[in-house]
Design an enzyme around this catalytic site. Sequence first.
Site, PDB file in Angstrom:
ATOM      1  N   SER A  64       1.003  -1.150  -0.131  1.00 48.19           N
ATOM      2  CA  SER A  64       0.153  -0.071   0.118  1.00 48.19           C
ATOM      3  C   SER A  64       1.044   1.266   0.140  1.00 48.19           C
ATOM      4  O   SER A  64       1.584   1.302  -0.919  1.00 48.19           O
ATOM      5  CB  SER A  64      -0.967   0.019   1.015  1.00 48.19           C
ATOM      6  OG  SER A  64      -1.829   1.002   1.341  1.00 48.19           O
ATOM      7  N   ASP A 280      -6.213   2.464  -2.930  1.00 49.18           N
ATOM      8  CA  ASP A 280      -7.389   2.187  -1.922  1.00 49.18           C
ATOM      9  C   ASP A 280      -7.592   3.348  -1.288  1.00 49.18           C
ATOM     10  O   ASP A 280      -8.430   3.381  -0.345  1.00 49.18           O
ATOM     11  CB  ASP A 280      -7.359   1.057  -1.324  1.00 49.18           C
ATOM     12  CG  ASP A 280      -6.256   0.858  -0.313  1.00 49.18           C
ATOM     13  OD1 ASP A 280      -5.368   2.027  -0.215  1.00 49.18           O
ATOM     14  OD2 ASP A 280      -6.265  -0.079   0.489  1.00 49.18           O
ATOM     15  N   ASN A 372      -7.924   9.322   6.641  1.00 48.54           N
ATOM     16  CA  ASN A 372      -6.615   8.846   5.728  1.00 48.54           C
ATOM     17  C   ASN A 372      -7.235   8.930   4.145  1.00 48.54           C
ATOM     18  O   ASN A 372      -6.255   8.846   3.127  1.00 48.54           O
ATOM     19  CB  ASN A 372      -5.757   7.993   6.123  1.00 48.54           C
ATOM     20  CG  ASN A 372      -6.767   6.533   5.946  1.00 48.54           C
ATOM     21  OD1 ASN A 372      -7.381   6.413   5.462  1.00 48.54           O
ATOM     22  ND2 ASN A 372      -6.102   5.658   6.777  1.00 48.54           N
TER      23      ASN A 372
END
Length: 543
Positions: A64, A280, A372
């Site tokens: 990520s 994402d 976030n």
Amino acid sequence: MDLDAITKHSALHAKPPGLTFHYGTAGFRMKAELLDHIMFRMGLLAALRSKQTNATIGVMVTASHNPEEDNGVKLVDPLGEMLAPTWEEHATRLANAEDGDVARVLVDIMEKEAVELPQDAFVVIGRDTRPSSENLGQSVREGVAAFGGQFHDYGLLTTPQLHYMVCCRNTGGRYGKATLDGYYHKLAAAFLELTKQASCSGDENVSVKVDCANGVGALKLKEMEPRFSPVLSVQLINDGTKGKLNHLCGADFVKSHQKPPQGLEMKPNERCCSFDGDADRIVYYYCDVDGAFHLIDGDKIAVLISSFLKELLLEVGEIFNIGVVQTAYANGSSTRYLEEVMKVPVHCTKTGVKHLHHKAQEFDIGVYFEANGHGTALFSKAVEVKIKQLAKLEDKKGKAAKMLENVIDLFNQTAGDAISDMLVIEAILALKGLTVQQWDALYSDLPNRQVKVKVADRRVISTTDAERQAVTPPGLQAAINNLVRKYRLSRAFVRPSGTEDVVRVYAEADSQESADSLAHEVSLAVFELAGGIGERPQLGFGR
């Protein structure tokens, strides 16, 4: 299952000595050179989980927003959701087993979960653009094959795209077609249909600069852009042609440093957004005419989306239970705006998207976003069925229902998805005729500060009330309460890191000076009462 063959193959993927591994919210994540044995074993476990569920299971190779030299892996359950908690425990145990014990641990898991071995196993695999991902993906494939399972390797995918593929395969195509073309078509078609309803009085072609963190999102957004470019133009920044993954760029960098990513030049009031390395997460931002930077994070994204959904529901005339799910890190102003202005119930969960996702599933329509920028909206099957029925009507109610039907199709409901969320946001801004400045002005964030305190053992900190209250060590919460009383519109909480021996401190107040001062005083209390090590916390925070 050939136990001897598994033991033989395990020896080719030896576990590094002296290390302990834990499957957390993000799966396993660490330096890439430590992951080979874990990848092989997660291939084994994915095949075992597939047999147990009689469904396709996903394995995503990614770290990520972590630095490029890291990597990681996480498993995706049948409906595109994160791995079940009991299987997280199995993953942790399997990762830590000694090489000669892997087969025995697998047998133990099979017995506990009553797995029928004759059942077929099928696993789909995706990976991000890290240099280490291809070889680690090969280790996953070897693990699936060693267990006698079949697999399909999609190669480069965003994490949300792999979640989408898993869900499509396990719903017989009802959720969508399990190909990249199917993903692109579903989202782009819904976006174009939805934006047809926008007023033509504004710009017919809107442009947004997208910082792709030098990650896989750049490749996939570039492939998809021709499908929606008649309505939305995207200018890709940090597209991977130069620069390191997540280095001085990406959603996590922008959120943490409160400034634009490297390589992105901003004109006044120009709309910009950032993905993270596996696409994402998303945050928006702009600079005003005075050059001041304005961040629009997950809190304001949740407000925009939930307010739009509530407006559509009023037009449709149906009573559905809608709720917003946040964590303790959500800005207090966003919570007050949702509850007091929008009259939408807000619920707080522990940090970690899996906790938000599960809570959101309790509503007919659940919107969840971490600050976030990781989040989405979930719609119950009953809502989808009713909206499809109403969308057939040829009146005002039917028109609103058709728009809501497009919104449902536009969300990737399996996971937070930066591409999906960007298209939803752009459609809402177009339909409501909002500029990024007007969106930002819905409410003003309270100034806040996040800091870390090094401690000898983070486990001395335990919390309750969705991590907003410290239970141990004794006296810490009372100290925090006394400090909070000194400042206006203030709150503060502490929670242990999930990966390192630090305690995370969050504070907010009516001014940045007060927020900084409160964060510093709480940090000192943590240092003194929770076994702080190294240099005492110092007041003075750099951006």
